[in-house]
Design a protein around this motif. Structure first.
Motif, PDB file in Angstrom:
ATOM      1  N   LYS A   1      -6.270  -2.361  -6.093  1.00 21.55           N
ATOM      2  CA  LYS A   1      -6.760  -2.641  -7.732  1.00 21.55           C
ATOM      3  C   LYS A   1      -6.085  -3.925  -7.788  1.00 21.55           C
ATOM      4  N   VAL A   2      -6.810  -4.931  -8.207  1.00 23.08           N
ATOM      5  CA  VAL A   2      -6.467  -6.268  -8.461  1.00 23.08           C
ATOM      6  C   VAL A   2      -6.407  -6.383 -10.076  1.00 23.08           C
ATOM      7  N   THR A   3      -5.014  -6.311 -10.443  1.00 21.82           N
ATOM      8  CA  THR A   3      -4.871  -6.331 -11.988  1.00 21.82           C
ATOM      9  C   THR A   3      -4.644  -7.451 -12.687  1.00 21.82           C
ATOM     10  N   GLY A   4      -4.775  -8.836 -11.720  1.00 22.00           N
ATOM     11  CA  GLY A   4      -4.556  -9.991 -12.465  1.00 22.00           C
ATOM     12  C   GLY A   4      -4.716 -11.112 -11.406  1.00 22.00           C
ATOM     13  N   VAL A   5      -5.520 -12.055 -11.869  1.00 21.94           N
ATOM     14  CA  VAL A   5      -5.724 -13.185 -10.876  1.00 21.94           C
ATOM     15  C   VAL A   5      -5.246 -14.644 -11.731  1.00 21.94           C
TER      16      VAL A   5
ATOM     17  N   GLU B   1      -2.282  -3.677  -7.338  1.00 26.12           N
ATOM     18  CA  GLU B   1      -1.505  -2.255  -7.482  1.00 26.12           C
ATOM     19  C   GLU B   1      -2.238  -1.243  -6.321  1.00 26.12           C
ATOM     20  N   LEU B   2      -1.486  -0.648  -5.705  1.00 25.57           N
ATOM     21  CA  LEU B   2      -1.521   0.173  -4.566  1.00 25.57           C
ATOM     22  C   LEU B   2      -1.675   1.691  -4.978  1.00 25.57           C
ATOM     23  N   SER B   3      -2.698   2.390  -4.573  1.00 27.81           N
ATOM     24  CA  SER B   3      -2.592   3.855  -4.622  1.00 27.81           C
ATOM     25  C   SER B   3      -3.322   4.458  -3.663  1.00 27.81           C
ATOM     26  N   ARG B   4      -3.036   5.803  -3.332  1.00 31.94           N
ATOM     27  CA  ARG B   4      -3.485   6.661  -2.393  1.00 31.94           C
ATOM     28  C   ARG B   4      -4.909   7.276  -2.897  1.00 31.94           C
ATOM     29  N   LEU B   5      -5.806   7.410  -2.228  1.00 31.30           N
ATOM     30  CA  LEU B   5      -7.006   8.173  -2.467  1.00 31.30           C
ATOM     31  C   LEU B   5      -6.787   9.628  -2.614  1.00 31.30           C
ATOM     32  N   ALA B   6      -7.390  10.237  -3.458  1.00 32.37           N
ATOM     33  CA  ALA B   6      -7.196  11.780  -3.609  1.00 32.37           C
ATOM     34  C   ALA B   6      -7.841  12.323  -2.486  1.00 32.37           C
TER      35      ALA B   6
END
Length: 233
Positions: free
Chosen positions: A33-37, A88-93
């Motif tokens: 997820k790109v939270t800011g550019v 932001e990195l996260s694992r897929l459910a």
């Protein structure tokens, strides 16, 4: 994981102007997820690098990737400094297929519960597992080719076993052994272990078999059962 952070990138030294592109890759089972550019715009991914899916949003995933392959999911171009990306990195459910074979051995001085759990994920990786444990039973071991560590947790809802894997797995086996030494003499509820989902509930669709062995000096008969059907031993 689950926290935004600035993506560290190599920068040119003493130059008057700098421009370039950065391509984000993700392995199957991960969200980016790109939270800011700052100072950049999103561009098309080169055809020979594109993998997975892109819908133009700020969340890019690798749903089209296998669990063991990484692919490009987003590209950004910056014409000059300053330039930065917050990601932001996260694992897929991941919802695995779960099969539990459980053997209950009833003797005159103890009850043993042996569990063989088979987990398989068709998309994404498994980084651990959580099981509910029956009350009154001591966990003696939790082993498997992917098991790195484990711990027990108790609450008002019951007892739970949390297992962490060495690395992400698409398929693995876990063997559990539990014991109880204060076996009731009359009524006896057969203990079972269940796989829990991310919400802490028994995973819907899990299947398995349960068998009961009774010492030769004891007599036993089935008084009641629920969600079970008899099969040939």
């Amino acid at each position: 994981l689950e926290q935004a952070a600035e993506l560290s990138l190599p920068r040119a030294g003493t130059v008057s102007r700098e421009s370039g592109t950065v391509t984000l890759y993700a392995a199957g089972g991960m969200n980016v997820k790109v939270t800011g550019v700052t100072g950049a715009r999103r561009t098309n991914i080169p055809t020979d690098e594109a993998r997975g899916t892109r819908d133009g949003s700020s969340v890019v995933t690798a749903e089209g990737l296998s669990a063991d392959r990484a692919g490009a999911v987003a590209t950004y171009y910056w014409p000059y400094r300053p330039f930065s990306l917050q990601v932001e990195l996260s694992r897929l459910a991941v919802t695995p297929k779960v099969h539990l074979d459980q053997l209950v051995r009833i003797d005159t001085d103890r009850v043993e519960l042996l569990v063989q759990a088979g987990l398989k994920s068709e998309q994404g990786k498994l980084f651990g597992a959580v099981f509910s444990l029956p009350a009154g039973y001591e966990l003696l071991s939790a082993v498997g080719p992917a098991v790195a560590s484990f711990y027990e947790r108790s609450s008002q809802e019951g007892r739970f076993l949390h297992i962490m894997f060495h690395r992400g797995q698409t398929e693995t086996q876990i063997a559990l052994m539990l014991i109880r030494k204060d076996r009731p003499l009359d009524s006896f509820g057969v203990p079972v272990v269940m796989y829990l989902d991310r919400q802490g509930l028994a995973l819907s669709g899990q299947q398995g078999r349960i068998a009961v062995q009774v010492a030769a000096s004891l007599e036993a008969q089935t008084a009641a059962g629920r969600n079970l059907k008899s099969v040939s031993p």
